[in-house]
Enzyme design. Structure first.
Site, PDB file in Angstrom:
ATOM      1  CE  LYS A   1     105.083  32.036  21.651  1.00 15.32           C
ATOM      2  NZ  LYS A   1     105.708  32.761  20.545  1.00 15.32           N
TER       3      LYS A   1
ATOM      4  CE  LYS B   1     101.364  34.725  13.584  1.00 12.89           C
ATOM      5  NZ  LYS B   1     102.416  34.961  14.517  1.00 12.89           N
TER       6      LYS B   1
ATOM      7  CE  LYS C   1     103.021  27.856  13.731  1.00 15.31           C
ATOM      8  NZ  LYS C   1     104.024  28.510  14.492  1.00 15.31           N
TER       9      LYS C   1
END
Ligand code: AQP
Length: 346
Positions: free
Chosen positions: A210, A115, A207
């Site tokens: 969102k 991230k 994966k």
């Protein structure tokens, strides 16, 4: 050995675009565990702000996740549903854990690396310390079991390490304060259920998430029937027909993912799905998958829409859940203060 009452805790971030992976990897298990355990389900809004959230959107997203819990079948009266920021113990206990966890442990967290990316200097301190807050979420309720998707495995291991280190560091004080030989349980992850890692519809090696910029990478829980069908129709595949056995899905991540989604939604093993569709082209399989997905997900989306139209009701569920969560968390925090040696009003 100190005996801990079995209790389930889990959370979902209100970061928008709630998707099929969140549903199959986590929420389906939340619903099932209600039959056997006392459950605490949390909309983890304090985790969400570790990356920028528009305030008005955040409020809407907190209600959306709550609506998804309820629409999927979580019972907020029999169990506890609330948003994290209403119970201040999460932040308070996270601070204690900031002082228990080691920099080296957090530096190894792959989610932070992914991230924060290359711009690590600019990542929030909260993003780095996120797993300590997650440990506090779980341990504030002395939760013994945590249902999550496969991507949360490393964070749960860290929560276990924090519990073990706290129990060891303060072992004498824990005994002296009458808490037996352990203050915190060493939580068991429950990475089970039909699909612990649902992959992106655009890339079977990534994966479903969102934050993927492509809307076509995920089936959102709020998608309508047309949206679901269109996304499945456009899902990436390969030119081969489906194999007759799971072994034939090796090296075919997109095919494997779609068969896995079909299996999870139909409650059947992959073997049984492939016994039916082995030899079929995707032109046959995709419409069948779309029909199944619409059948299973549309009622949830409709109920979510109905609930979201009544924000006062959703907010009342969260306030009531927070009031009940606070009773448990305050008790834990009082014990932590005694064990650490803080002075408090008694
Ligand atoms: N693709 C997935 N397959 C199975 N389970 C998944 N989960 C998330 N993605 C998948 C599980 O859903 C729960 C809630 O996740 P979260 O919102 O708290 O955090 P996340 O893992 O960061 O979710 P996303 O959707 O992947 O968001 P971004 O894009 O922000 O990273 C967790 O139990 C998680 O394991």
């Amino acid at each position: 050995m100190t005996e801990f009452k079995p209790r389930v805790f889990s959370g979902v971030q209100p970061t928008g675009n709630l998707h099929l992976g969140n549903y199959l990897g986590a929420i389906v298990n939340f619903v099932a565990l209600q039959k056997t355990h006392e459950c605490v389900y949390c909309v983890v809004d304090m985790h969400a702000i570790t990356v920028w959230q528009d305030p008005a959107e955040l409020t809407g997203n907190i209600r959306e996740v709550t609506a998804a819990f309820l629409a999927a079948g979580v019972d907020p009266k029999a169990h506890i549903v609330f948003n994290q920021s209403q119970v201040s113990v999460h932040a308070e206990l996270a601070w204690v854990f900031n002082c228990v966890a080691r920099m080296g442990w957090l530096s190894r967290m792959t989610q932070f690396k992914e991230k924060a990316g290359k711009d690590r200097e600019n990542a929030s301190v909260g993003l780095f310390a996120y797993p300590n807050l997650m440990a506090a979420d779980i341990l504030a309720y002395l939760a013994t079991h945590v249902p999550v998707g496969d991507d949360q495995k490393q964070h749960l291991e860290l929560a276990r390490d924090i519990a073990i280190k706290f129990n060891n560091d303060f072992s004498e004080s824990i005994v002296a304060n009458g808490f037996g030989d352990a203050f915190f349980p060493v939580t068991e992850p429950l990475i089970t259920g039909p699909a612990t890692r649902v992959m992106s519809l655009r890339d079977g090696t990534k994966k479903m998430s969102k934050s993927d910029p492509s809307d076509y990478s995920r089936i959102a829980l709020a998608d309508d029937a047309d949206g679901i069908a269109q996304k499945i129709r456009k899902a990436k595949t390969d030119p081969e027909p489906l194999p007759s056995e799971p072994g034939g899905l090796k090296g075919r991540p997109e095919a494997d993912n779609l068969v896995g989604i079909y299996a999870a939604l139909s409650g059947r093993p992959k073997e049984s799905v492939l016994a039916e569709f082995g030899g079929s082209q995707f032109s046959v399989f995709k419409p069948a998958l779309a029909e199944l997905a619409v059948e299973k997900l549309s009622p949830i989306a409709n109920e979510m829409r109905r609930l979201i139209a009544d924000p006062a009701y959703i907010d009342s569920v969260l306030v009531d859940g927070a009031d009940r969560a606070r009773v448990i968390a305050d008790r834990t925090m009082a014990g932590v203060k005694d064990v650490v040696g803080f002075i408090r009003r008694k």
